[in-house]
Design a protein around this motif. Sequence first.
Motif, short mmCIF file in Angstrom:
data_model
loop_
_atom_site.label_atom_id
_atom_site.label_comp_id
_atom_site.label_asym_id
_atom_site.label_seq_id
_atom_site.Cartn_x
_atom_site.Cartn_y
_atom_site.Cartn_z
N ILE A 167 6.83 -5.03 8.23
CA ILE A 167 5.41 -5.36 8.07
C ILE A 167 4.55 -4.09 8.02
CG2 ILE A 167 3.45 -6.58 9.09
CD1 ILE A 167 5.48 -8.50 10.37
N THR A 168 3.97 -3.84 6.86
CA THR A 168 3.10 -2.66 6.69
C THR A 168 1.69 -3.07 6.28
OG1 THR A 168 3.36 -2.19 4.33
CG2 THR A 168 5.16 -1.47 5.76
N ALA A 169 1.41 -4.38 6.27
CA ALA A 169 0.10 -4.86 5.79
C ALA A 169 -1.00 -4.46 6.75
CB ALA A 169 0.14 -6.38 5.66
N GLY A 170 -2.16 -4.20 6.19
CA GLY A 170 -3.32 -3.98 7.06
C GLY A 170 -4.05 -2.70 6.78
N ALA A 171 -5.13 -2.52 7.52
CA ALA A 171 -5.96 -1.33 7.34
C ALA A 171 -5.22 -0.10 7.84
CB ALA A 171 -7.26 -1.49 8.12
N ALA A 172 -5.48 1.04 7.18
CA ALA A 172 -4.87 2.31 7.58
C ALA A 172 -5.96 3.21 8.16
CB ALA A 172 -4.22 2.97 6.38
N GLY A 179 0.84 -1.20 0.00
CA GLY A 179 0.00 0.00 0.00
C GLY A 179 0.87 1.24 0.00
N ALA A 180 0.29 2.34 0.46
CA ALA A 180 1.01 3.62 0.45
C ALA A 180 2.31 3.51 1.24
CB ALA A 180 0.12 4.70 1.06
N VAL A 181 2.27 2.87 2.41
CA VAL A 181 3.45 2.80 3.28
C VAL A 181 4.46 1.78 2.74
CG1 VAL A 181 4.26 2.23 5.60
CG2 VAL A 181 2.17 3.56 5.30
N GLY A 182 3.98 0.61 2.36
CA GLY A 182 4.88 -0.43 1.86
C GLY A 182 5.61 0.00 0.60
N TYR A 200 5.71 -7.87 -0.92
CA TYR A 200 4.67 -8.92 -0.89
C TYR A 200 3.33 -8.30 -0.51
CZ TYR A 200 1.74 -12.58 1.04
OH TYR A 200 0.67 -13.40 1.32
N ASP A 201 2.28 -8.71 -1.18
CA ASP A 201 0.92 -8.27 -0.82
C ASP A 201 -0.06 -9.34 -1.31
OD1 ASP A 201 -0.31 -5.08 -0.27
OD2 ASP A 201 -1.70 -6.65 -0.91
N VAL A 202 -1.18 -9.47 -0.63
CA VAL A 202 -2.20 -10.42 -1.09
C VAL A 202 -2.92 -9.92 -2.34
CG1 VAL A 202 -2.66 -11.65 1.06
CG2 VAL A 202 -3.80 -9.46 0.63
N VAL A 236 7.60 -4.10 12.87
CA VAL A 236 6.16 -3.87 12.67
C VAL A 236 5.92 -2.37 12.46
CG1 VAL A 236 3.86 -4.06 13.70
CG2 VAL A 236 5.58 -5.84 14.15
N VAL A 237 5.30 -2.05 11.33
CA VAL A 237 4.95 -0.65 11.04
C VAL A 237 3.43 -0.49 11.11
CG1 VAL A 237 4.98 1.14 9.25
CG2 VAL A 237 7.02 -0.24 9.66
N SER A 238 2.69 -1.55 10.75
CA SER A 238 1.22 -1.49 10.77
C SER A 238 0.76 -1.02 12.15
CB SER A 238 0.62 -2.87 10.52
OG SER A 238 1.22 -3.49 9.42
N ASN A 239 -0.32 -0.28 12.18
CA ASN A 239 -0.83 0.28 13.43
C ASN A 239 -1.98 -0.52 14.04
OD1 ASN A 239 0.68 2.61 14.11
ND2 ASN A 239 -0.18 3.67 12.34
N PRO A 240 -2.19 -0.42 15.33
CA PRO A 240 -1.36 0.30 16.30
C PRO A 240 -0.09 -0.51 16.58
CG PRO A 240 -3.21 -0.76 17.41
CD PRO A 240 -3.35 -1.08 15.97
P1 6V0 Z 1 -2.93 0.76 2.55
O1 6V0 Z 1 -2.50 1.71 1.47
O2 6V0 Z 1 -4.37 0.44 2.73
O3 6V0 Z 1 -2.12 -0.59 2.29
C1 6V0 Z 1 -2.24 -1.72 3.08
C2 6V0 Z 1 -1.88 -2.91 2.21
O4 6V0 Z 1 -1.87 -4.09 3.03
C3 6V0 Z 1 -2.87 -3.17 1.07
O5 6V0 Z 1 -2.18 -3.13 -0.19
C4 6V0 Z 1 -3.42 -4.56 1.37
O6 6V0 Z 1 -3.69 -5.33 0.21
C5 6V0 Z 1 -2.29 -5.15 2.19
N1 6V0 Z 1 -2.66 -6.33 2.97
C6 6V0 Z 1 -3.80 -6.54 3.69
N2 6V0 Z 1 -3.76 -7.78 4.21
C7 6V0 Z 1 -2.59 -8.35 3.85
C8 6V0 Z 1 -1.97 -9.60 4.10
N3 6V0 Z 1 -2.56 -10.53 4.84
N4 6V0 Z 1 -0.76 -9.83 3.55
C9 6V0 Z 1 -0.16 -8.90 2.78
N5 6V0 Z 1 -0.69 -7.69 2.52
C10 6V0 Z 1 -1.90 -7.42 3.05
O7 6V0 Z 1 -2.39 1.25 3.97
P2 6V0 Z 1 -1.08 2.12 4.24
O8 6V0 Z 1 0.03 1.55 3.44
O9 6V0 Z 1 -1.42 3.55 4.14
O10 6V0 Z 1 -0.83 1.79 5.79
C11 6V0 Z 1 -0.39 0.51 6.20
C12 6V0 Z 1 -0.30 0.46 7.72
O11 6V0 Z 1 0.77 1.28 8.17
C13 6V0 Z 1 -1.55 0.97 8.43
O12 6V0 Z 1 -1.86 0.12 9.53
C14 6V0 Z 1 -1.14 2.34 8.91
O13 6V0 Z 1 -1.89 2.79 10.02
C15 6V0 Z 1 0.31 2.07 9.25
N6 6V0 Z 1 1.15 3.25 9.39
C16 6V0 Z 1 2.08 3.20 10.37
C17 6V0 Z 1 2.93 4.27 10.59
C18 6V0 Z 1 3.92 4.19 11.71
O14 6V0 Z 1 4.65 5.18 12.01
N7 6V0 Z 1 4.03 3.06 12.40
C19 6V0 Z 1 2.87 5.41 9.77
C20 6V0 Z 1 1.97 5.44 8.75
C21 6V0 Z 1 1.01 4.38 8.52
#
Ligand code: 6V0
Length: 317
Positions: A80-85, A15-18, A37-39, A121-125
């Motif tokens: 790890i950046t996967a997941g809801a934002a 996604g945006a972060v990855g 990697y992404d699903v 782990v970067v995904s939140n929280p």
């Molecule tokens: P995004 O743009 O919605 O991308 C998330 C990606 O994760 C999507 O492409 C999905 O397809 C993918 N995904 C979902 N499930 C899986 C899985 N099982 N395996 C692989 N990929 C999967 O979100 P964005 O990239 O903007 O943000 C990602 C996460 O980073 C969120 O939880 C944000 O809250 C978090 N951030 C953390 C920050 C920090 O400082 N720790 C800063 C910014 C965002």
Amino acid sequence: MSAIENAKVAVIGAGAVGASTAYALLIRGAARQVALYDVNTAKVDAEVLDLAHGALFTGASTIAGGSDISVVAGAQVVVITAGAAQRPGQTRLDLIGTNARILETLLPQLLEVAPDAVYIVVSNPCDVLTSLAVAQTGLPPQRLFASGTVLDTSRLRWRLSQRTGVTPSSVHAHIVGEHGDSEFPLWSSARIGPVPILDWQPEDGGRLTLDELEDIASDVRNAAYTVIQGKGATNYAIGLSATRIVEAVLRDEHAILPVSTVLSDFHGMDGVALSVPSVVSASGATAIRETSFDERELASLRASAAALADIEEQLRG
Ligand code: 6V0
């Protein structure tokens, strides 16, 4: 060949972060191989192609990836950046249900293909997810930690840099605690070069005041909300922050960064993941126990810990 020239880093989630993390890794030459990697096959394939189209300008670093977990195999570091934002108005803690489930499914798959990697782990929280992930995998906390307040600290140093006229790397100040609404700066140890922050005399303005410092801390705490309101995501600065942590691991730097590890015997706190200044090297991250906190800062850290422990309890309960 140096460790870094051999290195492979995998980024989970395109996604945006990855995608921004992969881009930062490539243009800083942080690793020889970057795997994404992404699903979502269409999304990850397109991001990999777009990044690969810059090959002429990224030196020896290469990008590969896809929706088969085998692309991660052999990575020394996994980000790890996967997941809801967050959507506008949402807090990071609102994401816990969805992202905890995603991480729980992902971790066994990742550990099968990259059993010896350092996990970031970067995904939140990110703090709560890190505690849950350490509990699930049994990995040493040193090897599985969160990017924590590395990004927030960069935001703080940028603001202080603008105000004091000194480059951010000479601003010695840390945001600690939860990567979220209860985070706070360690003002008691903040320095501009060797000078305590309140004693610094900017060339074109008066000295900083305590009130001004509190306003800056509040802006930093709300920075993500401001950016998300305007563009829907934060991605570039977190991509650079994650890359900086990866570099500290791959180069075995022993750099001090405020990442979030599951703490043990840290000023009386145990078992909760929070950011404090930590030494980051090839073996991972270790919180610096000698970090000093004044009374108010220690109370804030304990409040952050209690808030997060409460959420974990509810999730496990
Ligand atoms: P995004 O743009 O919605 O991308 C998330 C990606 O994760 C999507 O492409 C999905 O397809 C993918 N995904 C979902 N499930 C899986 C899985 N099982 N395996 C692989 N990929 C999967 O979100 P964005 O990239 O903007 O943000 C990602 C996460 O980073 C969120 O939880 C944000 O809250 C978090 N951030 C953390 C920050 C920090 O400082 N720790 C800063 C910014 C965002």
